[in-house]
Design a protein around this motif. Structure first.
Motif, short mmCIF file in Angstrom:
data_model
loop_
_atom_site.label_atom_id
_atom_site.label_comp_id
_atom_site.label_asym_id
_atom_site.label_seq_id
_atom_site.Cartn_x
_atom_site.Cartn_y
_atom_site.Cartn_z
N GLU A 228 0.80 -1.10 -0.06
CA GLU A 228 0.08 0.06 0.00
C GLU A 228 0.85 1.25 0.07
O GLU A 228 0.70 2.15 -0.88
CB GLU A 228 -0.83 0.01 1.24
N ALA A 229 1.85 1.27 0.97
CA ALA A 229 2.90 2.55 0.93
C ALA A 229 3.51 2.83 -0.60
O ALA A 229 3.91 3.67 -0.98
CB ALA A 229 3.91 2.12 2.06
N TRP A 232 1.06 4.12 -2.64
CA TRP A 232 1.04 5.73 -2.53
C TRP A 232 1.96 6.50 -2.97
O TRP A 232 1.92 7.86 -3.38
CB TRP A 232 0.75 5.81 -0.86
N ARG A 233 3.27 5.99 -2.62
CA ARG A 233 4.39 6.64 -3.19
C ARG A 233 4.34 7.24 -4.64
O ARG A 233 4.76 8.16 -5.06
CB ARG A 233 5.74 5.89 -2.76
N PHE A 235 1.62 7.37 -6.73
CA PHE A 235 0.55 7.85 -7.26
C PHE A 235 -0.31 8.80 -6.28
O PHE A 235 -1.57 8.88 -6.23
CB PHE A 235 -0.58 6.95 -7.85
N HIS A 236 0.62 9.36 -5.18
CA HIS A 236 -0.14 10.07 -4.23
C HIS A 236 -0.81 11.51 -4.70
O HIS A 236 -1.60 12.11 -4.04
CB HIS A 236 1.00 10.43 -3.08
N GLU A 237 -0.39 11.71 -5.88
CA GLU A 237 -0.86 13.14 -6.38
C GLU A 237 -2.40 13.05 -7.26
O GLU A 237 -2.90 13.80 -7.57
CB GLU A 237 0.12 13.69 -7.41
N GLU A 238 -2.63 11.62 -7.22
CA GLU A 238 -3.83 11.19 -7.89
C GLU A 238 -5.20 11.62 -7.08
O GLU A 238 -5.16 11.63 -5.80
CB GLU A 238 -3.88 9.89 -8.17
N SER A 240 -7.91 9.90 -6.67
CA SER A 240 -8.39 8.82 -5.91
C SER A 240 -7.56 7.57 -6.39
O SER A 240 -7.22 7.39 -7.58
CB SER A 240 -9.98 8.86 -6.52
N ILE A 241 -7.41 6.82 -5.02
CA ILE A 241 -6.62 5.52 -5.48
C ILE A 241 -7.40 4.44 -4.77
O ILE A 241 -7.59 4.59 -3.63
CB ILE A 241 -5.00 5.38 -4.71
#
Length: 297
Positions: A228-229, A232-233, A235-238, A240-241
């Protein structure tokens, strides 16, 4: 094995990026990987090759939605050092083995290329039991620097699905750990099969592939870093994930005396007589788990 390793290995993570028309799978294999590798005394280059193949089996097989469907991957050649690489995935179960020329492998060094191992080979990926029993198969040349490259070519050529795959393998004296991520551009959604208009230069896919391509091998193998991390690293600018746990991955060799008896029952009596040893027993050797099954039939 650390507590973090126990939590974050041997399970597929599914994720989607709705605004980018993309889906993905990530996995890190540890215990199941070493269980499969322990069936044979593979040298280091073959352990590395099979570890990559098992991660690919989990990533690609994890795309299947139909219960009981199976993905089979075979890399084969007539003149290569590796004669056959075979693995499959079904409902979280993986298995695999490699048939290779020991003497020729010894002359390739510690880190042979894909071409050195296979020569002019081919990759076949087969999906069985999809969509109520249908069977799909694609065959492509075994080209590129790795099995991951060959699988990317399969998706582009056989399914017209832009695909990014990244793998990492660490083979230590204490065991092997391997991880991987697969990301695809699906403008018609997860369930659409008519995707001929998907383009490698689509703005959404260009963005996703660039971001996904920044993943490092050490991140895929870091047992203190959850899947999960990692997502997030990347695609954290999206906006929605969406993530959800996928199947737990276990070794699933389906060999048994009952299975082989049912197979042998399809052979004519004359052929069965030729298979029997002096004691009247047919011995079946399972290449996947390296067990010999004596069958009295």
């Amino acid at each position: 094995m650390s507590q973090q390793s126990e939590i974050f290995t041997d399970q597929i993570l599914n994720f989607t990026l709705p605004a980018r028309d993309a889906r993905g799978r990530a996995v890190r294999l540890d215990c199941v990987l070493n269980t499969v590798l322990s069936a044979h005394d593979y040298p280091a280059p073959i352990r590395h090759l099979l570890a990559e193949a098992l991660v690919l089996a989990a990533l690609i097989g994890g795309l299947l939605k139909d219960a009981g469907a199976q993905m089979t991957m075979q890399a084969q050649t007539q003149d290569g050092v590796v004669k056959l690489l075979a693995c499959d995935y079904r409902a979280g179960e993986v298995r695999g083995y490699v048939d290779f020329d020991t003497e020729r492998l010894a002359g390739l060094g510690s880190n042979p290329s894909l071409f050195a191992l296979f020569g002019q080979g081919y990759l076949a990926i087969t999906f069985d039991g999809v969509g109520g029993g249908e069977r799909y198969q694609g065959i492509v040349p075994l080209e590129g620097e790795s099995l991951a490259n060959a699988c990317e070519n399969y998706f582009v050529q056989s399914e017209q699905v832009p695909t990014l795959i990244r793998l990492g393998v660490r083979n230590d004296p204490d065991g092997c750990v391997a991880g991987g991520i697969l990301i695809q551009h699906l403008p018609d959604g997860e369930d659409g099969r008519d995707r001929l208009h998907a383009r490698l230069d689509h703005p959404h896919w260009e963005h996703v592939s660039i971001m996904g391509g920044t993943i490092r091998h050490d991140e895929l193998l870091d047992e203190e870093l959850s899947l999960e991390a990692i997502i997030w690293r990347l695609f954290h600018e999206e906006d929605s994930i969406k993530v959800e746990p996928g199947a737990h991955v276990i070794r699933g060799c389906r060999c048994s005396i009952a299975h082989y008896q049912s197979v042998l029952n399809t052979f004519p009596p004359q052929e069965l007589n030729e298979m029997r040893d002096d004691d009247g027993v047919i011995k079946v050797d399972c290449a996947f788990c390296s067990q010999v099954f004596p069958i009295a039939i």
